[in-house]
Design an enzyme around this catalytic site. Structure first.
Site, PDB file in Angstrom:
ATOM      1  CE  LYS A 158      -9.961  66.973 -77.054  1.00 30.49           C
ATOM      2  NZ  LYS A 158     -10.908  67.560 -76.055  1.00 30.49           N
ATOM      3  CB  ILE A 203      -8.519  71.265 -67.839  1.00 34.77           C
ATOM      4  CG1 ILE A 203      -9.174  72.161 -68.905  1.00 34.77           C
ATOM      5  CG2 ILE A 203      -9.025  71.608 -66.445  1.00 34.77           C
ATOM      6  CD1 ILE A 203      -8.936  73.643 -68.761  1.00 34.77           C
ATOM      7  CE  LYS A 237     -16.649  58.989 -70.803  1.00 27.24           C
ATOM      8  NZ  LYS A 237     -17.779  59.224 -71.690  1.00 27.24           N
ATOM      9  NE  ARG A 292     -20.598  57.058 -79.046  1.00 31.05           N
ATOM     10  CZ  ARG A 292     -20.063  57.241 -77.846  1.00 31.05           C
ATOM     11  NH1 ARG A 292     -20.691  56.804 -76.777  1.00 31.05           N
ATOM     12  NH2 ARG A 292     -18.902  57.848 -77.693  1.00 31.05           N
TER      13      ARG A 292
END
Ligand code: ADP
Length: 458
Positions: A158, A203, A237, A292
């Site tokens: 990451k 995970i 998302k 934010r």
């Protein structure tokens, strides 16, 4: 209270902030690019200024132009919305240096939490569970290999400065690690100008659960419950729900407490989101804190009745939160569908164009955050999200039925959208049973792109 706020953003989130300001009698300045000259959000502001050409780096990311507009029009606050400059610590610093209030946490806190590797280390110190992985930045493939052997495959590389799901690569075994490392590093460098990577255990089939917090300058920190944002594509998302209904009451309270601890640990002020991944055994792990307002904040507003943007403006003005933790009562269930101008059947390619016919849903328990109107031009320069449809019901099932009818009422012609995909989701047995994980969408895409066949019954 702030007197004149410049909204350094566009589209629905600019409208969302401008509306809150209007209700609070705060004057507003909208900024827009040449591509957004006729956009509806600009008309919701007291004044509007063009800050540059269509390309975001010359307009919505153009710090000089935005600061010049704010100074020339004597603004005492700048709200960055989400995306663009919202998590740019240098910009926040420049805003503060110009004696203007940045509606968000301090530049130091943005810089700290924007470095996801540092944030993880800090949260570990404060005893928040973090995903097993490297203690810090990994310098090369050999080090990555050592760390992966220690925590076990599969692993995720990451970007320390990453966001929006980019700069992230999975490796399932040693043989895949070198390629994953190079790809993550290259993407991190090109997207964020910083190639540092850290490594986490992947995970498997997790849920993404996050906690909304609000904190003021007077030491009050409140959590507004959690959201389930498990439905994702490419780590981004697609649909969000509140509250999360999968973990037991004890784990939920533990996550909420952890979120407050995280906020307190950094002296947080304003709205923030503490994100966790949760495994099949309901173990939760901190992954990052976003500094934010989030795209999905309306689902929390629907179940709490608290206007998060209003609280942001209060806090930025030096006022205390307008409520205390014991006033926060979660009521019912809310779902948000992100409506994008994109073509799911062709790799989700963006679908810009001219909207010739439009009908948006309304009615009991429905909220639509958008700036769409008939003859709206969906331009190709920015994110493809054109609307958020949010519903509220007393139960998850009621919210699902309401979302079905809201999507049925929605007509957008001229551009292709992901509305049919959302509609199919509302009938998918695994969605109805809430048996979801972050790979669910990718895994079931073919099925979700089929026209509706036999109906599932709630
Ligand atoms: P970004 O800042 O780019 O949004 P995040 O760290 O928030 O990156 O992760 C984005 C998504 O990637 C998460 O919501 C989750 O679905 C997935 N993810 C991140 N870390 C892990 C992990 N260690 N294991 C499994 N999935 C993960």
């Amino acid at each position: 209270m702030l007197k004149r706020v410049l909204v350094a953003n566009r589209g629905e989130i600019a409208a969302r902030i401008l509306r809150a300001c209007r209700e609070m009698n705060i004057q507003t300045v909208a900024v827009f690019s040449e591509a957004d000259r006729n956009a509806l959000f600009t008309t919701l502001a007291s004044q509007a200024v063009c800050i540059g050409p269509a390309a975001a780096r010359e307009s919505y990311l153009n710090q000089d132009a935005i600061l010049a507009a704010a100074c020339a029009l004597r603004c005492d606050g700048i709200h960055p919305g989400f995306g663009f400059l919202s998590e740019n610590a240098d910009f926040a610093r420049r805003v503060c240096d110009a004696q203007i209030t940045f509606v968000g946490p301090s530049p130091e806190v943005i810089a700290l939490l924007g470095d996801k590797n540092r944030a993880r280390a800090l949260m570990r110190e404060h005893r928040l569970p973090t995903v097993p992985g490297s203690a810090g930045i990994i310098a090369n493939v050999a080090e990555a290999r050592e760390q992966a052997a220690r925590c076990g495959y599969p692993v995720l590389l990451k970007a320390a400065r990453g966001g929006g799901g980019r700069g992230m690569r999975r490796a399932d075994c040693d043989a895949e690690l070198a390629d994953a490392f190079c790809a993550a590093e290259a993407e991190a460098r090109s997207c964020f100008g910083a190639s540092q990577l850290y490594l986490e255990k992947l995970i498997e089939r997790p849920r993404h659960i996050e906690v909304q917090i609000l904190a003021d300058r007077h030491g009050n920190i409140a959590q507004l419950g959690d959201r389930d944002c498990t439905l994702q594509r490419n780590h981004q998302k697609v649909l969000e729900e509140a509250p999360a209904q999968v973990v037991n009451a004890k784990s939920r309270q533990a996550m909420a407490d952890a979120a407050i601890t995280a906020a307190r640990a950094v002296g947080y002020e304003n709205a923030g989101t503490v994100e966790f991944v949760v495994d099949a055994d309901e173990n939760y792990y901190f992954i990052e804190m976003n500094t934010r307002i989030q795209v999905e904040h309306p689902v929390t507003e629907m179940i709490t009745g608290i206007n998060i943007v209003r609280e942001q403006l209060r806090v930025a003005s030096g006022l205390p939160l307008s409520f205390t933790q014991k006033d926060v009562q979660l009521k019912g269930h809310a779902i948000e569908c992100r409506i994008n101008a994109e073509d799911p059947e062709h790799g989700f390619r963006p679908s810009p164009g001219h909207i010739d016919y439009l009908h948006l849903p309304s009615g009991f328990g429905v909220r639509v955050d958008t700036v769409l109107h008939p003859h709206f031009e969906v331009n190709p320069f920015y994110d493809s999200m054109i609307a958020k449809i949010i519903v509220h019901g007393r139960t998850r099932n009621e919210a699902i039925c309401r979302m079905r009818r809201a999507l049925e009422e929605t007509l957008v012609s001229g551009v292709t959208t992901n509305i049919p995909l959302h509609y199919m989701l509302m009938y998918h047995p695994e969605f109805l049973a809430n048996h979801l994980d972050t790979d669910f969408l990718e895994r079931n895409l073919d099925q979700l792109l089929q026209p509706l066949g036999s109906e599932a019954v709630l």
